[in-house]
Design an enzyme around this catalytic site. Structure first.
Site, mmCIF file in Angstrom:
data_model
loop_
_atom_site.group_PDB
_atom_site.id
_atom_site.type_symbol
_atom_site.label_atom_id
_atom_site.label_comp_id
_atom_site.label_asym_id
_atom_site.label_seq_id
_atom_site.Cartn_x
_atom_site.Cartn_y
_atom_site.Cartn_z
ATOM 1 N N TYR A 97 0.854 -1.186 0.000
ATOM 2 C CA TYR A 97 0.000 0.000 0.000
ATOM 3 C C TYR A 97 0.890 1.236 0.000
ATOM 4 C CZ TYR A 97 -2.809 3.757 2.049
ATOM 5 O OH TYR A 97 -3.421 4.955 2.291
ATOM 6 N N HIS A 98 0.613 2.182 -0.888
ATOM 7 C CA HIS A 98 1.440 3.382 -0.999
ATOM 8 C C HIS A 98 0.847 4.498 -0.175
ATOM 9 C CE1 HIS A 98 4.206 6.296 -2.436
ATOM 10 N NE2 HIS A 98 4.609 5.597 -3.492
#
Length: 311
Positions: free
Chosen positions: A111-112
């Site tokens: 997840y960024h």
């Protein structure tokens, strides 16, 4: 300190500094830097430029001309050690589930958050403890920042094509990909995944016949926050793909990266199905370990929470 001062004086008076700065100074990028002066982005860039300058000197002093992966092993070890120490001191960084990392190659999907600090710390710890290199796909605009190519190439950051990713995996390495990318970094609200219909990472895993390793980091979005999420900025981003919202931080919150069980290669599954399966695995990790909505004060208090330490 006198020794360090002498070395610094020699560097400043050497032609290395002038040679390196010629690749950094560019009117357009100077203008962009002035715009970013009010955010920690400039501090991050200065930190990376400092690393790049040291690598440039290391290369010149050792008369390294050709690309040689083994030549950069010592700098990689040093950078991994520094990153690991900083992560432990500032974030109390931990990794849970290292046993899920396969012995062979794989695609690490993450997840960024506003920054990919958690993923960077994981890559550093992985290299420090196992000596295994993880290449990482980054945005094309970031790879074009002047003066950072030597740093990017040393640690394996690049805007790799799908064919290059498959080749990296077939050579036995890991590759890290964030399907949400800069859109997720800029506009994700409360840890929501913003992958759209992106299935490229799944296609790469299928072509290379390797597993996908999902990961999620608790409180990562509390370490850095951004401002300016509006309809206008979202529209500008979608039109240009060059917009990066101002950020503030870093806050010394507790960060734990959870490595999920690998999703094995299955020749009977499509890329779209594999992408959806990966998304579900990521959301399960998030829902299990992340309290929502995110809260900076709570994330800070977890540095001292005995309940978390016991678990």
């Amino acid at each position: 300190m006198s020794w360090f001062s002498q070395i610094l004086e020699n560097w400043i008076s050497s032609p290395y500094l002038e040679e390196y700065l010629t690749s950094v100074v560019h009117p357009l990028w100077l203008l962009k830097l002035l715009i970013l002066l009010y955010s920690p982005v400039i501090a991050i860039l200065l930190f990376l430029w400092a690393f790049s300058f040291v690598l440039h000197i290391y290369k010149k002093m050792n008369n390294q001309q050709e690309s040689d992966s083994n030549f950069w092993e010592k700098p990689r070890k040093r950078m991994a050690l520094v990153s690991d120490i900083v992560g432990k001191i500032w974030f109390g960084y931990e990794v849970i589930g290292m046993e899920h990392i396969p012995k062979g190659p794989g695609v690490i999907v993450y997840y960024h958050a506003v920054t990919a600090i958690d993923y960077s710390l994981l890559v550093a710890k992985l290299f420090k403890e196992t000596q295994r290199k993880c290449y990482s796909v980054i945005d094309h605009a970031i790879y074009q920042v002047p003066g950072l190519n030597i740093f990017f190439d040393t640690v394996g950051l690049k805007d790799f094509s799908k064919a290059e990713c498959v080749e990296i995996l077939k050579n036995g390495h890991f590759i890290g990909i964030s399907p949400g990318g800069s859109r997720e970094a800029n506009f994700s609200n409360d840890y929501s995944l913003m992958w759209g219909k992106r299935t490229g990472f799944a296609q790469i895993a299928l072509e290379a016949k390797v597993p996908i390793i999902p990961m999620f980091t608790q409180n990562v979005r509390e370490a850095f926050r951004n401002i300016g999420r509006t309809r206008l900025t979202r529209w500008l981003y979608e039109k240009t793909r060059l917009l990066y919202l101002p950020i503030y931080g870093p806050f010394p919150v507790k960060m734990r990266t959870y490595i999920g069980e690998p999703i094995p290669y299955d020749p009977n599954i499509t890329a779209a199905e594999l992408a959806e399966k990966t998304k579900t695995a990521m959301e399960n990790l998030r829902d299990k370990y992340q309290k929502r909505p995110g809260n900076i004060l709570r994330a800070l208090s977890e540095r001292f929470d005995k309940h978390y330490k016991a678990n």
